[in-house]
Design a protein around this motif. Structure first.
Motif, PDB file in Angstrom:
ATOM      1  N   LEU A 154      67.847  37.677  38.279  1.00  0.00           N
ATOM      2  CA  LEU A 154      69.259  37.957  38.553  1.00  0.00           C
ATOM      3  C   LEU A 154      70.084  36.670  38.549  1.00  0.00           C
ATOM      4  O   LEU A 154      71.234  36.656  38.079  1.00  0.00           O
ATOM      5  N   ALA A 155      69.508  35.584  39.061  1.00  0.00           N
ATOM      6  CA  ALA A 155      70.218  34.303  39.043  1.00  0.00           C
ATOM      7  C   ALA A 155      70.444  33.839  37.604  1.00  0.00           C
ATOM      8  O   ALA A 155      71.526  33.341  37.249  1.00  0.00           O
ATOM      9  N   THR A 156      69.416  34.023  36.772  1.00  0.00           N
ATOM     10  CA  THR A 156      69.550  33.644  35.363  1.00  0.00           C
ATOM     11  C   THR A 156      70.598  34.502  34.666  1.00  0.00           C
ATOM     12  O   THR A 156      71.436  34.000  33.899  1.00  0.00           O
ATOM     13  N   LEU A 157      70.564  35.802  34.935  1.00  0.00           N
ATOM     14  CA  LEU A 157      71.537  36.706  34.314  1.00  0.00           C
ATOM     15  C   LEU A 157      72.959  36.399  34.779  1.00  0.00           C
ATOM     16  O   LEU A 157      73.917  36.546  34.013  1.00  0.00           O
ATOM     17  N   THR A 158      73.093  35.983  36.033  1.00  0.00           N
ATOM     18  CA  THR A 158      74.425  35.631  36.540  1.00  0.00           C
ATOM     19  C   THR A 158      74.995  34.452  35.764  1.00  0.00           C
ATOM     20  O   THR A 158      76.182  34.433  35.403  1.00  0.00           O
ATOM     21  N   LYS A 159      74.152  33.456  35.480  1.00  0.00           N
ATOM     22  CA  LYS A 159      74.603  32.307  34.689  1.00  0.00           C
ATOM     23  C   LYS A 159      74.976  32.734  33.271  1.00  0.00           C
ATOM     24  O   LYS A 159      75.952  32.245  32.696  1.00  0.00           O
ATOM     25  N   ILE A 160      74.178  33.650  32.721  1.00  0.00           N
ATOM     26  CA  ILE A 160      74.490  34.139  31.370  1.00  0.00           C
ATOM     27  C   ILE A 160      75.835  34.860  31.361  1.00  0.00           C
ATOM     28  O   ILE A 160      76.648  34.687  30.453  1.00  0.00           O
ATOM     29  N   GLY A 182      77.560  35.267  27.664  1.00  0.00           N
ATOM     30  CA  GLY A 182      77.172  36.666  27.735  1.00  0.00           C
ATOM     31  C   GLY A 182      76.103  37.052  26.744  1.00  0.00           C
ATOM     32  O   GLY A 182      75.760  38.218  26.618  1.00  0.00           O
ATOM     33  N   LEU A 183      75.534  36.068  26.034  1.00  0.00           N
ATOM     34  CA  LEU A 183      74.504  36.360  25.047  1.00  0.00           C
ATOM     35  C   LEU A 183      73.132  36.187  25.678  1.00  0.00           C
ATOM     36  O   LEU A 183      72.771  35.098  26.124  1.00  0.00           O
ATOM     37  N   ASP A 184      72.378  37.268  25.732  1.00  0.00           N
ATOM     38  CA  ASP A 184      71.055  37.247  26.355  1.00  0.00           C
ATOM     39  C   ASP A 184      70.010  37.049  25.263  1.00  0.00           C
ATOM     40  O   ASP A 184      69.441  38.000  24.739  1.00  0.00           O
ATOM     41  N   GLN A 193      66.429  38.713  29.075  1.00  0.00           N
ATOM     42  CA  GLN A 193      66.352  38.743  30.538  1.00  0.00           C
ATOM     43  C   GLN A 193      66.725  40.112  31.101  1.00  0.00           C
ATOM     44  O   GLN A 193      66.184  40.536  32.126  1.00  0.00           O
ATOM     45  N   GLU A 194      67.637  40.788  30.451  1.00  0.00           N
ATOM     46  CA  GLU A 194      68.065  42.097  30.967  1.00  0.00           C
ATOM     47  C   GLU A 194      66.903  43.088  30.972  1.00  0.00           C
ATOM     48  O   GLU A 194      66.666  43.780  31.971  1.00  0.00           O
ATOM     49  N   LYS A 195      66.194  43.169  29.875  1.00  0.00           N
ATOM     50  CA  LYS A 195      65.079  44.122  29.788  1.00  0.00           C
ATOM     51  C   LYS A 195      63.967  43.753  30.767  1.00  0.00           C
ATOM     52  O   LYS A 195      63.375  44.624  31.421  1.00  0.00           O
ATOM     53  N   GLU A 196      63.676  42.464  30.883  1.00  0.00           N
ATOM     54  CA  GLU A 196      62.625  42.034  31.807  1.00  0.00           C
ATOM     55  C   GLU A 196      63.000  42.376  33.248  1.00  0.00           C
ATOM     56  O   GLU A 196      62.149  42.827  34.033  1.00  0.00           O
ATOM     57  N   THR A 197      64.264  42.167  33.585  1.00  0.00           N
ATOM     58  CA  THR A 197      64.708  42.487  34.944  1.00  0.00           C
ATOM     59  C   THR A 197      64.626  43.984  35.205  1.00  0.00           C
ATOM     60  O   THR A 197      64.201  44.424  36.289  1.00  0.00           O
ATOM     61  N   VAL A 255      75.793  42.526  37.399  1.00  0.00           N
ATOM     62  CA  VAL A 255      75.572  41.416  36.467  1.00  0.00           C
ATOM     63  C   VAL A 255      75.607  41.913  35.021  1.00  0.00           C
ATOM     64  O   VAL A 255      76.167  41.257  34.132  1.00  0.00           O
ATOM     65  N   LYS A 256      75.007  43.084  34.781  1.00  0.00           N
ATOM     66  CA  LYS A 256      75.043  43.654  33.433  1.00  0.00           C
ATOM     67  C   LYS A 256      76.480  43.909  32.988  1.00  0.00           C
ATOM     68  O   LYS A 256      76.839  43.678  31.829  1.00  0.00           O
ATOM     69  N   SER A 257      77.304  44.383  33.924  1.00  0.00           N
ATOM     70  CA  SER A 257      78.707  44.624  33.598  1.00  0.00           C
ATOM     71  C   SER A 257      79.416  43.316  33.253  1.00  0.00           C
ATOM     72  O   SER A 257      80.195  43.250  32.290  1.00  0.00           O
ATOM     73  N   ASN A 258      79.124  42.260  34.025  1.00  0.00           N
ATOM     74  CA  ASN A 258      79.734  40.956  33.733  1.00  0.00           C
ATOM     75  C   ASN A 258      79.280  40.418  32.380  1.00  0.00           C
ATOM     76  O   ASN A 258      80.070  39.827  31.630  1.00  0.00           O
ATOM     77  N   ILE A 259      77.996  40.620  32.083  1.00  0.00           N
ATOM     78  CA  ILE A 259      77.479  40.161  30.792  1.00  0.00           C
ATOM     79  C   ILE A 259      78.156  40.912  29.652  1.00  0.00           C
ATOM     80  O   ILE A 259      78.521  40.327  28.624  1.00  0.00           O
TER      81      ILE A 259
END
Length: 230
Positions: free
Chosen positions: A35-41, A46-48, A52-56, A107-111
């Protein structure tokens, strides 16, 4: 008929409470890092690129499965009463799962917003490049037209210069003719007899013209009278 136990119940019978608790804590730690990594993304492009999204999402599903097994462990028949701390710990893990799931959705919404923003910026940049390219084409067109206009102006100037030169030549020729006439007049004035000769010639020419006109008129009248009598 005896009820067939579910796969989670079968696994619960094989593992201890401590193992389930350690697995839940391990998954929670991994999810927190993800989640911390996704927050930075989400705060950047916004490019994963690392998935990370699927792993989370997979880790959240595993944590949900472990919590279900912990509930099955507490609910299974036991000769000793259930330890209240186990129930409290299970409730705590459920709360953590709920918070992580909620945070993951945020976080997904922010991404997604960051991705949409990046896509929009790329689209705007493409449109700007296209606009600049069209402007360069228009500039080339206007430059070509300007060169044509300047060429036309140069040709017009050349024609005007030739016209002015021709006008000057005609003016010089007129002056020359005037000078010749003046010289002829001077010569005529110097020789008085020439004026008399010219006057006589003009008088005789007029007289001959009148005689010819009279003869022609008389002949015409006679011919008309002849036709009328006939």
């Amino acid at each position: 008929m005896q009820r067939t136990p579910s796969p989670s119940q079968k696994r619960t019978e094989e593992v201890s409470w401590d193992q389930l608790r350690k697995e839940a804590r391990s998954l929670e730690s991994e999810i927190e890092l993800k989640l911390a990594t996704l927050t930075k993304i989400g705060q950047s492009t916004g490019l994963d690129h690392t998935g990370q999204e699927k792993e989370t999402d997979d880790l959240l599903k595993k944590l949900q499965s472990v919590i279900t097994e912990m509930g099955d462990f507490i609910d299974r028949p036991s000769p000793t009463p259930t330890n209240p701390s186990m129930i409290h710990m299970l409730s705590r893990h459920k709360d953590i799962l709920y918070d992580y799931t909620k945070e993951f959705r945020r976080v997904k919404s922010n991404i997604k917003l960051a991705r949409d923003k990046a896509d929009l910026m790329n689209q705007v940049q493409d449109e700007i490049r296209t606009f600049n390219s069209n402007n360069r084409d228009n500039a080339d067109y206007y430059l070509t037209e300007r060169n044509r206009i300047e060429s036309s102006h140069r040709m017009t100037d050349m024609v005007l210069e030739q016209a002015y030169a021709t006008r000057q030549d005609i003016s010089r020729q007129g002056q020359m003719m005037q000078s010749v006439n003046q010289r002829v007049g001077t010569i005529v004035n110097r020789i008085p007899g020439i004026n008399n000769i010219i006057t006589r010639i003009n008088t005789r020419r007029k007289r001959d013209t009148l005689i010819m006109a009279g003869v022609v008129s008389t002949c015409s009248i006679l011919i008309i009278l002849y036709w009328l009598r006939t």
